[in-house]
Motif scaffolding. Structure first.
Motif, short mmCIF file in Angstrom:
data_model
loop_
_atom_site.label_atom_id
_atom_site.label_comp_id
_atom_site.label_asym_id
_atom_site.label_seq_id
_atom_site.Cartn_x
_atom_site.Cartn_y
_atom_site.Cartn_z
N LYS A 1 2.05 6.52 13.52
CA LYS A 1 1.02 5.85 14.31
C LYS A 1 1.57 4.51 14.77
N THR A 2 0.99 3.99 15.85
CA THR A 2 1.32 2.62 16.23
C THR A 2 0.82 1.68 15.14
N TRP A 3 1.41 0.48 15.09
CA TRP A 3 0.97 -0.49 14.09
C TRP A 3 -0.51 -0.82 14.24
N ALA A 4 -0.98 -0.98 15.46
CA ALA A 4 -2.39 -1.31 15.67
C ALA A 4 -3.30 -0.22 15.11
N ARG A 5 -2.91 1.05 15.31
CA ARG A 5 -3.75 2.14 14.83
C ARG A 5 -3.66 2.28 13.31
N LEU A 6 -2.47 2.18 12.75
CA LEU A 6 -2.37 2.33 11.29
C LEU A 6 -3.06 1.17 10.59
N PHE A 7 -3.00 -0.03 11.21
CA PHE A 7 -3.69 -1.16 10.60
C PHE A 7 -5.20 -1.00 10.71
N GLN A 8 -5.66 -0.40 11.77
CA GLN A 8 -7.09 -0.09 11.88
C GLN A 8 -7.51 0.89 10.80
N PHE B 1 9.99 -3.88 9.01
CA PHE B 1 8.97 -3.13 8.28
C PHE B 1 7.88 -2.58 9.19
N VAL B 2 7.63 -3.25 10.31
CA VAL B 2 6.68 -2.71 11.28
C VAL B 2 7.16 -1.36 11.79
N ARG C 1 6.77 4.68 11.58
CA ARG C 1 7.39 5.99 11.45
C ARG C 1 6.81 6.77 10.28
N ILE C 2 6.51 6.10 9.19
CA ILE C 2 5.96 6.79 8.02
C ILE C 2 4.57 7.34 8.30
N ASP C 3 3.70 6.55 8.90
CA ASP C 3 2.34 7.00 9.21
C ASP C 3 2.25 7.73 10.54
N GLN D 1 0.83 -1.21 0.00
CA GLN D 1 0.00 0.00 0.00
C GLN D 1 0.87 1.26 0.00
N MET D 2 1.85 1.28 0.88
CA MET D 2 2.71 2.46 0.99
C MET D 2 3.53 2.68 -0.27
N GLU D 3 3.91 1.60 -0.92
CA GLU D 3 4.62 1.73 -2.19
C GLU D 3 3.70 2.34 -3.24
N ALA D 4 2.46 1.86 -3.30
CA ALA D 4 1.50 2.40 -4.27
C ALA D 4 1.21 3.87 -4.01
N GLU D 5 1.27 4.28 -2.75
CA GLU D 5 1.04 5.68 -2.38
C GLU D 5 2.29 6.53 -2.54
N ARG D 6 3.38 5.91 -2.97
CA ARG D 6 4.68 6.59 -3.15
C ARG D 6 5.23 7.11 -1.82
#
Length: 451
Positions: free
Chosen positions: A287-294, A277-278, A283-285, A171-176
């Protein structure tokens, strides 16, 4: 735990050819809860208070990995022994429609160590310790069984959790937001000057770093190996060679090179690489992983329950394996990659670009050079094309596969609009240890497609 004790537990884990009674390390298997004495059907009932308290008291990684009676408890109750965060689902819960194919379980067959068994016979065979199987075709449940859990129970995914990391990276790659041709150290600057210099993000995503991070028998039996130190640190356990609790990310920074091998040349399976990658995604978003995954995935899904993310001592989600959901919600995640995604979510999650990337980013040559290739051919009765973006296998027709320790798995077949998922607590000491569910799932997908 002393180094010899650590190696003893692991040897019991990874040497299924050793019968417990012949194993000189049998005394470690004799620890309460380490052996398999309970049928998986016992997990459908409440565990007694005494049993639960004993399991909680004895919890540690390698006791868990033995796959014994306590593992049956841990797989269904990880939030009781590890700090846990959650990703909440969308407010609009929608049950999946059912179109049960009553003959599927008898017509789909595969050869296992007991001979050729039908799917129905395999899932209840005591040697394979399957707890739940769910298959979805064209957005409807066509097969489900719960021999060792209840439909609303949550269960650990184990390594199928890596598929969530692959998805977020794509997803992040597609979003550049990331460039997979850049180096890992461009996103983890504290790793600059280490052996991570020169390793591209794409090679790390495909577990071809040329670093000594592979999970092999040799590495996990060596108390001095980096992979042993990594797993200990994740569980907040002392380094078996020093007695100190380490920081897992600092351990990975010190990974050594494999002499004579370049990044991208050999697929070497490693949960440690997934965790890199976690950290990058958090760091990119910001957010914590749980929040970014939500926000990116689970919050768009019409799932019944939140996803549980079990955490390291520093609060990082162990996304390479310690996630827990219901079996049906596990299946819903797989549906996001299929034409029937709208039966499992309110908004699309896996774009055509992202799916194509997941299906094509690997190297067939590196895959065939890796240790998993021959085993995967046996598990499916045919050879996959490659691994890609944290998935163990991708087939020429685009089907994706990810396996997990103690017998968990997700098979995603977008072309056939099919998803198969399952949970088990299948230990390593004979007669246990074999897991041929992958072959059943792919054959079921083909049968439903009329092939």
């Amino acid at each position: 735990m002393k180094p010899t004790h650590y190696a003893s537990l692991l040897l019991a884990c990874v040497c299924p050819q050793l019968q417990a009674e012949e194993n000189p390390l049998a005394k470690y298997l004799a620890a309460p809860g380490a052996k398999t004495t309970l049928p998986v059907s016992e997990a459908k009932k409440p565990f007694s208070l005494e049993f639960a308290q004993d399991a909680q008291k004895r919890f540690e990684n390698f006791h868990y990995q033995l796959g014994g009676d306590h593992a049956l408890y841990y797989n269904l109750h990880l939030s009781e022994v590890l700090h846990t965060a959650t990703s909440k689902p969308n407010m609009a819960y929608r049950p999946l429609e059912k179109d049960i194919k009553s003959d599927l379980g008898s017509t789909v067959k595969f050869t296992v160590k007991e001979g050729e068994l039908s799917l129905d016979d395999y899932v209840v065979h005591p040697n394979h310790r399957v707890q739940g199987v769910l298959m979805v075709h064209q957005g409807k449940i066509v097969y489900e069984t719960y021999p060792g859990m209840n439909p609303t129970d949550v269960h650990a995914w184990m390594s199928p959790g890596k598929s969530t990391v692959g998805l977020i990276m794509a997803q992040m790659e597609a979003e550049r937001k990331i460039d997979m041709q850049k180096q890992v150290v461009d996103y983890l600057p504290e790793f600059k000057g280490s052996n991570w210099d020169g390793i591209k993000m794409i090679d790390a995503a495909n577990m071809a770093t040329a670093l000594q991070l592979e999970e092999t028998m040799e590495s996990i039996l060596d108390p001095e190996s980096i992979i042993v130190k990594f797993f200990s640190a994740e569980f907040g356990a002392a380094n078996p060679s020093t007695g100190k609790i380490d920081n897992w990310l600092e351990i990975l920074k010190g990974a050594e090179k494999i002499e004579g091998e370049n990044p991208g040349e050999v697929f070497r399976y490693s949960s440690a690489v997934t965790q890199i990658f976690v950290v990058i995604a958090e760091r990119i978003d910001n957010k914590t992983w749980a929040r970014l995954f939500q926000d990116r995935v689970w919050g768009k899904m019409t799932a019944r329950l939140p996803m549980q993310h079990h955490l390291t001592p520093d609060g990082t989600s162990v996304a390479h394996g310690l996630l827990s959901t219901t079996l049906e919600d596990f299946g819903r995640f797989g549906m996001l990659f299929t034409p029937s995604w709208n039966k499992a979510a309110v908004d699309p999650v896996v774009s055509a670009e992202v799916l194509k990337r997941l299906q094509t980013a690997g190297s067939p040559a590196a895959f065939r050079a890796g240790a998993k290739y021959e085993g995967l051919k046996e598990d499916f009765g045919e050879a996959p094309l490659m691994n890609s973006y944290q998935f163990d296998a991708v087939f020429e027709d685009g089907a994706l596969w990810k396996h997990g320790n103690l017998g968990q798995g997700i098979y995603i077949d977008p072309k056939r609009d099919f998803v198969g998922v399952y949970y088990s607590t299948n230990g390593y000491v004979p007669p246990y240890g074999e897991d041929k569910m992958p072959g059943y799932l792919r054959r079921a997908a083909k049968e439903l497609a009329g092939e």
